[in-house]
Design a protein around this motif. Sequence first.
Motif, PDB file in Angstrom:
ATOM      1  N   ALA A  16      39.286  32.932  79.916  1.00 40.36           N
ATOM      2  CA  ALA A  16      38.893  31.967  78.885  1.00 40.36           C
ATOM      3  C   ALA A  16      37.511  31.421  79.200  1.00 40.36           C
ATOM      4  O   ALA A  16      37.044  31.467  80.344  1.00 40.36           O
ATOM      5  N   ILE A  17      36.864  30.895  78.152  1.00 40.63           N
ATOM      6  CA  ILE A  17      35.580  30.205  78.287  1.00 40.63           C
ATOM      7  C   ILE A  17      35.689  28.901  77.510  1.00 40.63           C
ATOM      8  O   ILE A  17      36.145  28.888  76.363  1.00 40.63           O
ATOM      9  N   GLY A  18      35.284  27.809  78.124  1.00 39.49           N
ATOM     10  CA  GLY A  18      35.323  26.514  77.454  1.00 39.49           C
ATOM     11  C   GLY A  18      33.965  25.848  77.471  1.00 39.49           C
ATOM     12  O   GLY A  18      33.141  26.119  78.349  1.00 39.49           O
ATOM     13  N   HIS A  19      33.726  24.971  76.496  1.00 41.70           N
ATOM     14  CA  HIS A  19      32.439  24.277  76.464  1.00 41.70           C
ATOM     15  C   HIS A  19      32.450  23.112  77.451  1.00 41.70           C
ATOM     16  O   HIS A  19      33.494  22.521  77.736  1.00 41.70           O
ATOM     17  N   ALA A  20      31.277  22.779  77.963  1.00 42.08           N
ATOM     18  CA  ALA A  20      31.155  21.732  78.982  1.00 42.08           C
ATOM     19  C   ALA A  20      30.377  20.527  78.471  1.00 42.08           C
ATOM     20  O   ALA A  20      29.736  19.823  79.247  1.00 42.08           O
ATOM     21  N   GLN A  21      30.446  20.276  77.158  1.00 42.32           N
ATOM     22  CA  GLN A  21      29.710  19.149  76.585  1.00 42.32           C
ATOM     23  C   GLN A  21      30.493  17.845  76.744  1.00 42.32           C
ATOM     24  O   GLN A  21      31.721  17.838  76.653  1.00 42.32           O
ATOM     25  N   ALA A  22      29.772  16.764  76.976  1.00 45.53           N
ATOM     26  CA  ALA A  22      30.374  15.433  77.065  1.00 45.53           C
ATOM     27  C   ALA A  22      29.833  14.562  75.943  1.00 45.53           C
ATOM     28  O   ALA A  22      28.826  14.894  75.315  1.00 45.53           O
ATOM     29  N   VAL A  23      30.506  13.461  75.681  1.00 44.17           N
ATOM     30  CA  VAL A  23      30.070  12.510  74.659  1.00 44.17           C
ATOM     31  C   VAL A  23      29.701  11.206  75.350  1.00 44.17           C
ATOM     32  O   VAL A  23      30.499  10.658  76.116  1.00 44.17           O
ATOM     33  N   LEU A  24      28.503  10.718  75.090  1.00 43.38           N
ATOM     34  CA  LEU A  24      28.072   9.431  75.633  1.00 43.38           C
ATOM     35  C   LEU A  24      28.123   8.381  74.529  1.00 43.38           C
ATOM     36  O   LEU A  24      27.669   8.625  73.410  1.00 43.38           O
ATOM     37  N   GLY A  25      28.683   7.219  74.852  1.00 42.86           N
ATOM     38  CA  GLY A  25      28.735   6.131  73.892  1.00 42.86           C
ATOM     39  C   GLY A  25      27.381   5.468  73.735  1.00 42.86           C
ATOM     40  O   GLY A  25      26.394   5.854  74.380  1.00 42.86           O
ATOM     41  N   PRO A  26      27.282   4.442  72.877  1.00 48.39           N
ATOM     42  CA  PRO A  26      26.017   3.717  72.702  1.00 48.39           C
ATOM     43  C   PRO A  26      25.498   3.108  73.996  1.00 48.39           C
ATOM     44  O   PRO A  26      24.304   2.850  74.127  1.00 48.39           O
ATOM     45  N   ASP A  27      26.408   2.892  74.962  1.00 49.36           N
ATOM     46  CA  ASP A  27      26.013   2.342  76.258  1.00 49.36           C
ATOM     47  C   ASP A  27      25.803   3.431  77.306  1.00 49.36           C
ATOM     48  O   ASP A  27      25.714   3.148  78.496  1.00 49.36           O
ATOM     49  N   SER A  28      25.744   4.705  76.853  1.00 49.35           N
ATOM     50  CA  SER A  28      25.510   5.865  77.727  1.00 49.35           C
ATOM     51  C   SER A  28      26.639   6.096  78.725  1.00 49.35           C
ATOM     52  O   SER A  28      26.419   6.655  79.797  1.00 49.35           O
ATOM     53  N   ILE A  29      27.849   5.667  78.383  1.00 53.60           N
ATOM     54  CA  ILE A  29      29.026   5.882  79.216  1.00 53.60           C
ATOM     55  C   ILE A  29      29.869   6.998  78.604  1.00 53.60           C
ATOM     56  O   ILE A  29      30.087   7.030  77.391  1.00 53.60           O
ATOM     57  N   CYS A  30      30.354   7.910  79.442  1.00 50.81           N
ATOM     58  CA  CYS A  30      31.189   9.017  78.965  1.00 50.81           C
ATOM     59  C   CYS A  30      32.657   8.617  78.998  1.00 50.81           C
ATOM     60  O   CYS A  30      33.204   8.329  80.065  1.00 50.81           O
ATOM     61  N   ARG A  31      33.285   8.609  77.829  1.00 50.42           N
ATOM     62  CA  ARG A  31      34.709   8.291  77.724  1.00 50.42           C
ATOM     63  C   ARG A  31      35.502   9.407  77.060  1.00 50.42           C
ATOM     64  O   ARG A  31      36.731   9.338  77.005  1.00 50.42           O
ATOM     65  N   SER A  32      34.811  10.414  76.531  1.00 50.00           N
ATOM     66  CA  SER A  32      35.518  11.474  75.814  1.00 50.00           C
ATOM     67  C   SER A  32      34.669  12.733  75.777  1.00 50.00           C
ATOM     68  O   SER A  32      33.479  12.715  76.117  1.00 50.00           O
ATOM     69  N   VAL A  33      35.306  13.833  75.359  1.00 54.25           N
ATOM     70  CA  VAL A  33      34.597  15.098  75.144  1.00 54.25           C
ATOM     71  C   VAL A  33      35.041  15.660  73.799  1.00 54.25           C
ATOM     72  O   VAL A  33      36.153  15.378  73.337  1.00 54.25           O
ATOM     73  N   PRO A  34      34.201  16.456  73.146  1.00 52.70           N
ATOM     74  CA  PRO A  34      34.615  17.067  71.881  1.00 52.70           C
ATOM     75  C   PRO A  34      35.764  18.046  72.092  1.00 52.70           C
ATOM     76  O   PRO A  34      35.791  18.783  73.078  1.00 52.70           O
ATOM     77  N   VAL A  35      36.697  18.045  71.164  1.00 50.27           N
ATOM     78  CA  VAL A  35      37.804  19.007  71.226  1.00 50.27           C
ATOM     79  C   VAL A  35      37.253  20.425  71.184  1.00 50.27           C
ATOM     80  O   VAL A  35      37.652  21.292  71.969  1.00 50.27           O
ATOM     81  N   GLN A  36      36.331  20.665  70.260  1.00 53.45           N
ATOM     82  CA  GLN A  36      35.713  21.980  70.104  1.00 53.45           C
ATOM     83  C   GLN A  36      34.216  21.834  69.895  1.00 53.45           C
ATOM     84  O   GLN A  36      33.739  20.790  69.454  1.00 53.45           O
ATOM     85  N   GLU A  37      33.490  22.893  70.211  1.00 58.05           N
ATOM     86  CA  GLU A  37      32.077  23.008  69.873  1.00 58.05           C
ATOM     87  C   GLU A  37      31.851  24.392  69.278  1.00 58.05           C
ATOM     88  O   GLU A  37      32.455  25.372  69.723  1.00 58.05           O
ATOM     89  N   LEU A  38      30.989  24.454  68.268  1.00 59.03           N
ATOM     90  CA  LEU A  38      30.670  25.738  67.659  1.00 59.03           C
ATOM     91  C   LEU A  38      29.525  26.389  68.418  1.00 59.03           C
ATOM     92  O   LEU A  38      28.450  25.809  68.558  1.00 59.03           O
ATOM     93  N   THR A  39      29.753  27.582  68.927  1.00 58.96           N
ATOM     94  CA  THR A  39      28.737  28.333  69.646  1.00 58.96           C
ATOM     95  C   THR A  39      28.431  29.611  68.880  1.00 58.96           C
ATOM     96  O   THR A  39      29.090  29.931  67.882  1.00 58.96           O
ATOM     97  N   ILE A  40      27.464  30.344  69.359  1.00 54.36           N
ATOM     98  CA  ILE A  40      27.113  31.604  68.706  1.00 54.36           C
ATOM     99  C   ILE A  40      28.262  32.607  68.795  1.00 54.36           C
ATOM    100  O   ILE A  40      28.374  33.536  67.998  1.00 54.36           O
TER     101      ILE A  40
END
Length: 316
Positions: free
Chosen positions: A157-181
Amino acid sequence: MKVFGELHPAKNHTQAKRWLLLNAIVLTVVGLSGMSYPVEELSRRIGDLNFRLRGTPATSRDVALVLIDDRSLNRYGRWPWKRSMLARVVRAAAAERPKALGLDILLLETEDEKDDREFAESLRVAGNAVLVSKISNSPGGKLWVEPLPLFSHSAVAIGHAQAVLGPDSICRSVPVQELTIEGARWAFALEVARIALGTPLEDEGQYLRLGEIRIPVVGETSRVRVTGVESESPRFLTINYRGQLEAGETPAPFLAFSVIDLLEGRTHGQLKGRAVLVGFGSTEIGDRVPTPVSGRMPMPGVEIHANLADTILAGR
């Protein structure tokens, strides 16, 4: 004449005060409902405070880490290591029979052909290796950084490694999916959990399901059209952080071993039955992101993946 329902003046005064108080509360709630940012900020702060007030959780029984740290780099040389060296790491970890083996290492360039084939073979033999892809930082290059096809075909398997930063630049979540090529990619930690459980991933809209585990999803599931292209609106996985690795902390949130410990046989079979993530630890090479449980230093990316994988596998 007897009048039904007539109130005493004192009672009238008390009732009026109650109505005024109720109206004030209603007006306050209505006012705050139109101020989404302050309400969301308050919710974030309360959630962050909960991590600090709950005490130190026990060490995860589901996830362990193998870290490329300063000790490893001093012993085996500067990064990048040869792919034959990475093959040694994969073989040593796989020999302890983990449920899944996630490599939070970008593998995008061809190197020595013999070494590349040796590494690909180690992934194939392991039979449970998960690789990462991520958005490129290069302004003139590819949008997404994907593993070489030789390695992609050897992993499960291959998974995306993107994180989500809030307005305060704190990571509390990640996207369920990301669209790649290459198409939609599930989150890296989600793929690691799926392989560890050996069960299909089912998408139920506001929940994902891995066997008996239901994973709540934040965000709408409606489909939207942007410039004529239909896609799904963003959804996120909230990370219930167990903690960040700190020297001398007891209990540690995760079992964590240096690559040196792994290759010199000092893990003593403790990786067996766990989802094992390999990535950069206390070194300047890896990425670091602020989290609600970070101390003096932001959290290494591999630990963020570990916390999300643990959130899923422990059903927290």
